[in-house]
Scaffold this motif. Structure first.
Motif, short mmCIF file in Angstrom:
data_model
loop_
_atom_site.label_atom_id
_atom_site.label_comp_id
_atom_site.label_asym_id
_atom_site.label_seq_id
_atom_site.Cartn_x
_atom_site.Cartn_y
_atom_site.Cartn_z
N HIS A 343 -9.23 1.68 -31.34
CA HIS A 343 -9.07 0.50 -32.20
C HIS A 343 -9.95 0.57 -33.45
O HIS A 343 -9.75 -0.22 -34.38
CB HIS A 343 -9.40 -0.76 -31.40
CG HIS A 343 -8.45 -1.00 -30.26
ND1 HIS A 343 -8.68 -1.96 -29.28
CD2 HIS A 343 -7.28 -0.40 -29.93
CE1 HIS A 343 -7.69 -1.93 -28.42
NE2 HIS A 343 -6.82 -1.01 -28.78
N ALA A 349 -5.91 0.96 -37.06
CA ALA A 349 -6.25 1.08 -35.64
C ALA A 349 -5.12 1.78 -34.88
O ALA A 349 -3.94 1.60 -35.18
CB ALA A 349 -6.49 -0.30 -35.04
N VAL A 351 -3.22 1.91 -31.41
CA VAL A 351 -2.98 1.04 -30.26
C VAL A 351 -2.31 1.86 -29.17
O VAL A 351 -1.33 2.57 -29.43
CB VAL A 351 -2.09 -0.16 -30.65
CG1 VAL A 351 -1.84 -1.04 -29.43
CG2 VAL A 351 -2.75 -0.96 -31.76
N PRO A 408 -4.20 -4.38 -31.34
CA PRO A 408 -5.27 -4.09 -30.39
C PRO A 408 -5.36 -5.10 -29.26
O PRO A 408 -5.73 -4.76 -28.13
CB PRO A 408 -6.52 -4.10 -31.27
CG PRO A 408 -6.03 -3.63 -32.60
CD PRO A 408 -4.67 -4.26 -32.74
#
Length: 468
Positions: A343, A349, A351, A408
């Protein structure tokens, strides 16, 4: 009925000492093609057989201790049961099984490896308790090897023998039961490689370690394996080598360059390219390590994690013992660490999107590593690869089902369900509701999985409140 003659092989401890380390390496315990065979009547008693052995080997009957060897699934022969004195008057081939040792006892065999001479030798045997730890027998091992009292050592379990040996490192601080080391198993040990310039025990995956060091410096490094390596490792992708078949692809267990690996054939080149792209964004100790790839067949070669997946351990599949609460909390921390890494990637990020116990693998020391991450993103796109939601549903964030957007927080929701599964051992479908009700009724203690040992109740209650 007339008795018939049969052949019985008798191996002595001297046979182990003479065979192992001589004429090159001989792994396993003993080559039964090279030991004494006795021709006996099928109704011969144990006491009579002992007399025959006494004459042949000059070993007094009162000094003999006989064990029954049985063949394991991997083709090796190991002692499983001792014959007792009460069976002296029974036929050697009597149908009643010899007495077992206590479930807490195990006869473990020891080999010593000398990295400087690249030689191995049989060194003895020792009885261990399932509840004891390898650290408890370290003084015995040092004494047998002639090491000084504070010599640091490395221990390995010998698990494969042909065409060469393969081993798993042993954590000296977890019990033999948790390491699944017991009756008839082989422990190989040597001086710590920290103090040596020479390589470690032959099966230690030095090539993988060196690759790990390179990938720590540059995650873009991937070995490119020729298809011939994969075909040889998997016997032409034989079903005998197949260990998994999922939406992500078929997984095979194989050996490449004396290293046990997992080989995943991706369902499509698109899936393959997606996974390679994600894996190249960085490495983490709690994300399964990719050693290399074979672009020719869209295959990825991963490190082999011998303890399987977390789901099997939660339900104690294949007779595996329940995980202790200490190991469960350790696994929770490791998953959190891996997710924090994913993340925190820049500029976007990463996931996981499909975080479930079946996508968390466990190594020989019960360290956990997540796999198959980032794939659900591709599955959720229009195309041929639509995921089966039934098994995933309990772990999916409810908002995901309406928005189709992975964030996330999707992983955080899945993590919460996994934590509650580890805490209670219950199926995931309605676990949050059951835990919430138990907290309201002050009856959480009735849900906590007691097979894991004595959980710290206050902390367990706090964790349950946070995730339910």
């Amino acid at each position: 009925m007339q008795p018939r003659n049969i052949s019985i092989k008798v191996a002595r401890e001297e046979d182990m000492s003479s065979q192992i380390g001589n004429d090159g390496f001989y792994f396993d315990l003993v080559d039964f093609d090279r030991v004494k065979a006795f021709q006996i009547a099928d109704n011969m008693t144990m006491s009579r057989l002992k007399m025959e052995i006494a004459v042949e080997f000059s070993i007094p009957v009162q000094c003999q201790r006989l064990w029954l060897f049985c063949k394991r699934q991997n083709g090796t022969w190991r002692p499983v049961k001792p014959f007792s004195t009460e069976e002296n008057n029974l036929s050697v081939l009597n149908d009643s099984s010899p007495k077992n040792l206590s479930n807490n006892d195990g006869l473990v065999f020891l080999k010593l490896y000398d990295p400087e001479q690249t030689q191995i030798r049989y060194i003895g045997m020792v009885f261990v308790k399932a509840s004891s730890r390898p650290s408890d027998i370290l003084p015995k091992l040092r004494s047998l090897a002639g090491f000084c009292a504070d010599e640091e050592m490395e221990l390995y379990e010998e698990i494969k023998f042909e065409p060469s040996a393969m081993c798993d490192a042993i954590d000296a601080n977890i019990t033999f039961s948790e390491s699944q080391i017991g009756q008839g198993d082989i422990i190989c040990y040597q001086k710590s490689s920290k103090s040596l310039s020479h390589h470690a025990y032959p099966s230690v995956q030095n090539a993988v370690r060196q690759l790990n060091e390179l990938q720590d410096q540059n995650p873009q490094i991937f070995l490119e394996f020729p298809i011939t390596n994969l075909l040889q490792a998997t016997q032409n992708f034989s079903d005998l080598c197949k260990v998994g078949d999922t939406e992500y692809g078929c997984v095979y267990k194989g050996i490449i360059h004396d290293t046990t690996v997992a080989i995943k054939l991706s369902r499509s080149d698109t899936l393959f390219q997606q996974e390679v792209s994600i894996l190249r964004q960085g490495r983490h100790p709690n994300i399964v390590n990719c050693i290399g790839k074979c672009s020719e067949v869209s295959a990825l070669v991963y490190e082999w994690l011998p303890k399987g997946n977390l789901q099997d351990h939660i339900v104690c599949a294949h007779g595996s013992p329940p995980l202790s609460w200490q190991i469960r909390t350790q696994i929770i921390g490791e998953i959190c660490s891996a997710l924090l890494f994913l993340h925190s990637r820049e500029p976007h990020a990463l996931v996981h999107g499909d975080l479930r116990p079946c996508n968390i693998l466990v190594d020989a020391n019960f360290r956990s590593k997540i796999c198959n991450f980032g794939m659900l993103t591709l599955f959720l796109q229009p195309g041929d690869h639509q995921p089966a939601l039934t098994a995933r549903l309990p772990y999916l964030e409810p908002e995901l089902l309406t928005t189709g957007e992975l964030t996330p927080l999707s992983d955080v929701y899945s993590l919460g369900v996994i934590i509650l599964c580890l805490l209670t051992g219950l199926p995931p479908l309605i676990i949050a509701k059951k835990v919430s009700e138990a907290l309201v009724n002050n009856s959480l203690h009735t849900l906590i999985d007691k097979s894991a040992g004595n959980w710290p109740y206050v902390q367990s209650q706090a964790v349950s409140r946070h995730w339910s």
